[in-house]
Structures are given as structure tokens and as C-alpha cells.
Design a protein around this motif. Sequence first.
Motif, short mmCIF file in Angstrom:
data_model
loop_
_atom_site.label_atom_id
_atom_site.label_comp_id
_atom_site.label_asym_id
_atom_site.label_seq_id
_atom_site.Cartn_x
_atom_site.Cartn_y
_atom_site.Cartn_z
N ASP A 65 0.75 -1.63 0.26
CA ASP A 65 0.02 -0.16 -0.39
C ASP A 65 0.87 1.54 0.53
OD1 ASP A 65 1.08 0.19 2.35
OD2 ASP A 65 -1.03 -0.29 3.57
N ASN A 66 2.76 1.26 0.16
CA ASN A 66 2.68 2.04 0.00
C ASN A 66 3.47 2.82 -1.32
OD1 ASN A 66 5.13 0.28 -0.10
ND2 ASN A 66 6.46 1.11 2.35
N GLY A 67 2.81 1.61 -2.07
CA GLY A 67 4.04 1.76 -3.37
C GLY A 67 5.25 0.64 -3.64
N TRP A 68 4.98 -0.22 -3.16
CA TRP A 68 6.55 -0.96 -2.99
C TRP A 68 5.64 -2.15 -4.20
CZ3 TRP A 68 9.47 -0.73 2.59
CH2 TRP A 68 9.62 1.31 2.27
N ARG A 69 6.84 -3.01 -4.24
CA ARG A 69 6.22 -4.63 -5.01
C ARG A 69 7.37 -5.29 -4.53
NH1 ARG A 69 2.81 -3.32 -8.32
NH2 ARG A 69 3.00 -5.55 -9.62
N THR A 86 7.82 -9.75 -5.23
CA THR A 86 8.12 -10.89 -6.28
C THR A 86 8.40 -11.91 -5.18
OG1 THR A 86 10.62 -10.57 -6.40
CG2 THR A 86 8.92 -9.75 -7.98
N THR A 87 8.33 -13.36 -5.89
CA THR A 87 8.98 -14.31 -5.33
C THR A 87 7.76 -15.18 -4.02
OG1 THR A 87 10.94 -13.61 -5.89
CG2 THR A 87 10.44 -16.20 -4.73
N TRP A 88 7.83 -14.31 -2.97
CA TRP A 88 7.67 -14.54 -1.60
C TRP A 88 6.86 -13.67 -1.08
CZ3 TRP A 88 9.80 -19.39 0.43
CH2 TRP A 88 8.83 -19.65 1.67
N SER A 89 5.82 -14.14 -0.31
CA SER A 89 4.68 -13.38 0.84
C SER A 89 4.14 -13.74 1.50
CB SER A 89 3.16 -12.20 0.07
OG SER A 89 2.90 -13.33 -1.08
N GLU A 90 3.90 -13.87 2.68
CA GLU A 90 3.36 -14.00 3.76
C GLU A 90 2.26 -14.02 4.63
OE1 GLU A 90 7.09 -13.83 5.97
OE2 GLU A 90 7.63 -15.79 4.93
N TRP A 91 1.53 -14.63 5.50
CA TRP A 91 0.21 -14.04 5.79
C TRP A 91 0.72 -13.35 7.18
CZ3 TRP A 91 -4.75 -15.59 5.27
CH2 TRP A 91 -6.45 -14.94 5.41
N VAL A 92 0.66 -12.11 7.45
CA VAL A 92 1.38 -12.34 8.98
C VAL A 92 0.72 -11.16 10.22
CG1 VAL A 92 3.29 -10.08 9.52
CG2 VAL A 92 3.36 -11.37 7.44
N HIS A 93 0.90 -11.65 11.15
CA HIS A 93 -0.09 -10.76 12.26
C HIS A 93 0.66 -10.23 12.50
CE1 HIS A 93 -3.61 -13.51 12.00
NE2 HIS A 93 -2.70 -14.45 11.46
N ALA A 94 0.78 -8.97 13.37
CA ALA A 94 1.31 -7.73 13.92
C ALA A 94 1.12 -7.57 15.28
CB ALA A 94 1.18 -6.36 13.06
N ASP A 95 1.06 -8.50 16.01
CA ASP A 95 0.08 -8.53 17.24
C ASP A 95 0.68 -7.63 18.63
OD1 ASP A 95 -1.21 -10.89 16.28
OD2 ASP A 95 0.43 -12.16 17.43
N ALA A 96 2.21 -7.53 18.16
CA ALA A 96 2.64 -6.75 19.08
C ALA A 96 4.11 -5.39 18.20
CB ALA A 96 3.45 -7.48 20.07
N ALA A 97 3.47 -4.89 17.00
CA ALA A 97 4.33 -3.77 15.55
C ALA A 97 3.51 -3.22 15.28
CB ALA A 97 5.41 -5.23 15.17
N GLU A 98 4.13 -1.92 14.78
CA GLU A 98 3.30 -1.81 14.30
C GLU A 98 3.51 -1.95 12.77
OE1 GLU A 98 5.01 2.38 13.04
OE2 GLU A 98 6.17 1.88 14.66
N VAL A 99 2.71 -1.45 11.65
CA VAL A 99 2.69 -2.55 10.18
C VAL A 99 3.17 -0.82 10.02
CG1 VAL A 99 1.13 -2.82 8.56
CG2 VAL A 99 0.77 -3.60 11.10
N VAL A 100 4.16 -1.19 8.47
CA VAL A 100 4.68 -0.03 7.96
C VAL A 100 3.77 0.15 6.51
CG1 VAL A 100 7.44 0.29 7.28
CG2 VAL A 100 6.75 0.22 9.44
N ALA A 101 3.93 -1.58 6.00
CA ALA A 101 3.20 -1.38 4.92
C ALA A 101 2.44 -2.51 4.92
CB ALA A 101 3.91 -1.47 3.47
N ARG A 102 1.64 -2.37 3.62
CA ARG A 102 0.62 -3.44 4.10
C ARG A 102 0.96 -4.12 2.70
NH1 ARG A 102 -3.19 -4.35 7.69
NH2 ARG A 102 -2.83 -2.69 9.80
N TYR A 103 0.04 -5.11 2.42
CA TYR A 103 -0.37 -5.99 1.29
C TYR A 103 -1.93 -5.13 0.54
CZ TYR A 103 3.36 -9.44 1.89
OH TYR A 103 4.04 -10.35 2.26
N ALA A 104 -1.41 -5.06 -0.71
CA ALA A 104 -2.26 -4.06 -1.19
C ALA A 104 -3.34 -5.56 -2.43
CB ALA A 104 -1.89 -2.68 -2.14
#
Length: 678
Positions: A539-543, A545-563
Motif C-alpha cells: 500500500d506504499n507503492g512498493w512491489r 515478487t517470489t515470496w509473501s506471507e500471512w503476517v499477524h502484527a501482534d506487538a508491532a506497528e505496520v509499516v506497509a500492507r499488502y495491497a
Amino acid sequence: MPLPVSPTGRSLPWPTPGLAFGGDYNPEQWPEEVWAEDVRLMQEAGVTIVTVGVFSWGALEVADGEFDFGWLDRVIALLHEGGIAVDLATPTASPPIWLHQAHREILPVSRTGERYWQGGRLGWCPSSAVFRAHALRIVRELARRYGEHPAVRMWHVSNELGGGNRLCYCDESAAHFRRWLDERYGTVAALNEAWGTAFWGHQYTDFAQVLPPRDSESTPNPGLVLDFDRFSSDALLEHYLAERDALREVTPDIPVTTNFMVAQGPGVVDYAGWAPHVDVLANDHYSLSVDPNREQELAFSGDRMRGLDVTRPWLVMEHSTSAVNWQSRNRSKAPGELVRNSLTHVARGADGAMFFQWRASTAGAEQFHSAMLPHAGTRTKVWRDVCELGRILGALAELRGTLVERPQVAILIDDQAGWSWNSGQKPHHDLAPSHAAREYHRALWERGVTADVVPPHAPLHGYRLIVVPALFLADDRAAAAVSAAAHAGATVVVTYLSGIVDETDRVRAGGYPGAFRELLGVFVEEFFVLLDEEQLSLDNGWRATTWSEWVHADAAEVVARYADGPLKGHPAITRRAVGEGDGAGAAWYVSARLDHRSLGALTDDILIASGVRPTVPVAAGLEAVRRVGETGSYLFAINHSGEELRVPASGQDLVSGSRADGTLVLAPGGVAVLREDA
Ligand code: GAL
């Protein structure tokens, strides 16, 4: 900086007074008349040391126990008269034909159970007692005969150990492997637990049942494969140590080296485990013609070599003056490229630059490999560049013993983690274990930031930024060290595929990336591998490839999300503040493989966050690294571009002899080494 202390308590000397310059010298391939010309041309080029005898066992021990040292006596005498030092090799990389004929059982056995044939090199099983006895006999003969010779300044044990005989599956190796396992695990129950042999009902009831991972036409147990890799490294180390100790018995005060190949990750052996046993750390480096980022890859290998022990200089024992002969297309170097390549190694901590080989062979397996003295002779680009390099290294003599200015960034890399990723079936089968280390290193390299590429058990204290790039295997100690560094104020960046398994190759359950989950404040429930042509947006315009993951940010701030895609709206990059006050660090998690532009943007962010700055303000194509020591501060500036570059710096350029006052002007492809004004 001194080398390690010898067994007699003396600080071992570097083999040459200034920087080492030379290469493998194989005079046995030439009639004696040629030798005098060799020495004359070596002098003309400024050669200070040559490695002699690497493949000369057959010429030295002409039959079992029958030695002919006459020719070597004469060559060493000639070199000594010419003022050229000798790095004398034990010739064990290439057993003579008579030995293979008499003892075919010393040849390694493949995974499918076939014994290899004579005719190659490193044709021996690391566990073979017969081979060991023959090897140590010639080693002792050499030590006794030449140990006192003033020309002999270093011993070079064998050659690229493991590069050809890394894995042997024979019965003798199997027995050795079982002894190794017994020592490591103590009980069969512990072994069964570590490897998870309950899977497929493969429990062992006795160590005697264990075999190397021979071909079973199926997927072997990954724990077994990883331990066989470790064992094989240890078996070769045992051989190295046996040769080293035989040399030390006679000549305790001559440094011992053996040539590593750290660029090829993971290594054929566990170089971090070997480094403490080698007096002069040495590396062989060959660029790949097809690598579009070969200058950066060269820097990466230098940074990795230095990372094995940041307190000592190392040596590039072999690289090529131009094309090699073993790739599918063998690219020649452009004028000046040889000098830039060699100086990259020196900039990154090498106290010398050596080549394979001195005179190009006209026959034999490497007849089309470049050399310092090409087939065409001295009226050549290669010879001119060799002489220019010799002149430059001569002018840099005072740098010997200086070290690379302490980098603020560490990138973690581990041969064992690489083997683990390569063991058995994985979620993705075309990702090199070191791909992420290379990509993060490249982003830093393009920004003029020097990084130590270090094993996970290296001291991490003092680094402002620590990158943990796809470090698949992490033991508790490594995880604790990374966490401690973040709590001491470092910015830590952990990527996907890190800390997934423990040292037994078992997955750390409870959510990925197990070893770093707590530090990062995230947990990953599933990997989402992308197909070759697939890409994702963040969601910040970055792209990605190859690898992504289903992440839970339990105790961290989110810098960017999958768009987009199935993970749309889920965190892709997170950050967790760690510690408090001045010592506050941060732990970032990057769950996707970013494309080059996006990784560059992330790198800009983390450099700002960690306060890391480049060596000098960078221009595209400029490589700048500083070495420092008692004699001064030296700025290496290498222009890889076709443009003239201007670098803000002042000092005496040891390459051109001229001064730079405020601005150093670098011609296209040019190099400079400034002794910087205090
Ligand atoms: C190295 C080896 C040298 C030579 C060279 C060719 O791996 O140590 O002996 O074969 O490759 O590039």
C-alpha cells in the motif's frame, strides 16, 4: 594487525614485506629454459610471491616413496635469487596416477554408490586412512626439506578443499559419519529425536544402522542431509588439521593457509568453523560472466571473507586476470577491469592480490584459462594491466596491516543455514540460500555503505544496523545475540525465511519466523509463494515478487500492507520499538521479497532510522571504502562507470602520485587510493 600467534608464542609474520602480489606458479609444466624468463618477467611485473607446487605430487613423488625434489630445489633457488617469496603448497589436491592405480579405494564414491575414476583432481575420500598416510608422508618430506629455506614464507595446504571431494558416500566415510554422530548425539534416541525419524517409521535402534544419505530414489531425511554436510566439512577439516599439524611440527613459525571459496554460498565447507584454524585467511574468487552485478558480487565476497574475522587482513589467493574456462560463456575483462577487481578485494581488507595462474598453460584441462602471462605474451592488454597492478600494489605497501574502517552494518550469513535450506523439499526450490543477503548487500553497496557479512556467532556489538536476510536456520544463541543487539540500540531487519528451523533442522513451531518471533512482535501463519510471473503491490507503492506471507502484527506497528492478492490488507512490513531511551533499538520484519527499487526505498528508510552514513557521498558507479591503521587513513575510490566522477576528499593519491585538495577527480574506470589528510 598481527596474524595469530604461532605454537611457539611468536606472532606469525605476513608472508611479504608489502602487499602480496603474484599467483600460482606451475613450472613443472614448462622446460627449465623457461624458468629464468619467468623470474625476469615476474620482477618486471612487481611480483612478490608465488604459490608453487599445488598440483605437483606426481612430479615430486614419482613412484611410491621415491622422491624427486631436484627440480623444485632449482625453482625455489631461482625464485629466491630473484627476490620472490614462495608460498609452498602441499600437493595433496591431486594424487598421482600411481597412487590411484595402487589404491583405487581412496577415490570418492558418489551418492548412487559409484566410485569415481582417476583423472580428476581432489580424487580422494576425506576419511580415507590410506590417502591420509600417503598425504602426510609427502607433507613431512616437504616440511623437512624446505622448512628452513629463506624463500618459503607460507605453507599452502592442498587446494580448495572440498571443491571436488566435498561429499563421499563410501563405506569408510559411512563408518566415520557414525562415529561423528555418536559423538554429537551420544544416544540413538537423541539422534531419532533430532531427525524426527518417526516420520516414515525410520527409527534407528543402533548407530550401526545409519548410512549417509545415499540415493534412495526418494526424498531423504533433511536432518540426515544437514548432518552429513556438517560431518563432511568436519572430515575435511580433520584432514586439513592433520596436514597443518605435520607442517607445524617442523616449522611452527611459518604461517599456514588454505584457499577458501566463500562466494559460492553455502560453502563447500563451513568456513566460519574453519577460519580459526587458518593463519592467513585466503579466498579464491571468480566472477560469473552472466552476473549483471558482478562488481557488487565481488564486493560481497570480499565483505564475507573479512567477516570471517574482522580483526585480521586476508588474502585473495586466486582470481582471474581475464576469462576463465569453466563457464558456459567465458567473458574477458575490459582494459582496466583487472585493476579495479583486484583493488576491490584490497579495499575490502585483502593484503594482496594473487591469481590463477602465472603463465597460461598450453596443454591440460585449463589451457584456455587466462593467466598473468597470456599465450600471446607481453604485448597484450593483460600483461599491461598485470604490470600496472604490480606497480599500484607496490605503491600501497604501507597499507599492509591496516583494516577496513569499522563498518556500521552487519549482514548475517551462515553456511549451515544454507545447507539446511538446500536439504530436502522446501516451499520454493529455485531460491539460492544467499539471495537475500546479496540483495540487501547490493542496496547498501549502491548507497556507498560498507557492511561486514558475518557468521551468526560473530560479535554483533557496535553495529548500528543488523540485517538477517533469509537466515533459514538460527540456533538459540544466534537468536539471542540478534535480540540483545536490538535491545542495545541496533536497528535489526529480519526478512522472510529467517529463523524457521533450529540447529537440528526441525521447524520451530508456533508461527514463523520462530527464532525471531518474539523480538519482532509478529507471527506468520502461512507462506504464500508467488509464481515466477506474479507480483504483488504494497500500500506504499512498493512491489513484491517470489515470496509473501500471512503476517499477524501482534506487538508491532505496520509499516506497509499488502495491497492486492489473497493477502490484501494484511501486514507486509512491520516495525517494533525495542528498549528505551538512548539505547532504544528497533526490530523490522520484511515478509516479502521486494523488487530492487522497493528494496532501495526500504534501505533508505532503515539507513535513516539507524543513523548509518556512506563512506563518502555517493555517485552512481563509485565504490568507496576506507582502510585505517597506524600508518594513516586510506580512501579507496573505484570508478565502475564510464563517466568522470568527482569525490569530495583530500590527500595524496598513492596510485597517481598527485594530490587531491577538496575534490578527487576520477577518470572513467579509474582508481585512486588517497592517504587522507589528517
Ligand atoms: C580454482 C582452482 C585453480 C583453477 C581455477 C580456475 O578453483 O583452485 O586451480 O582451477 O579454479 O578458475
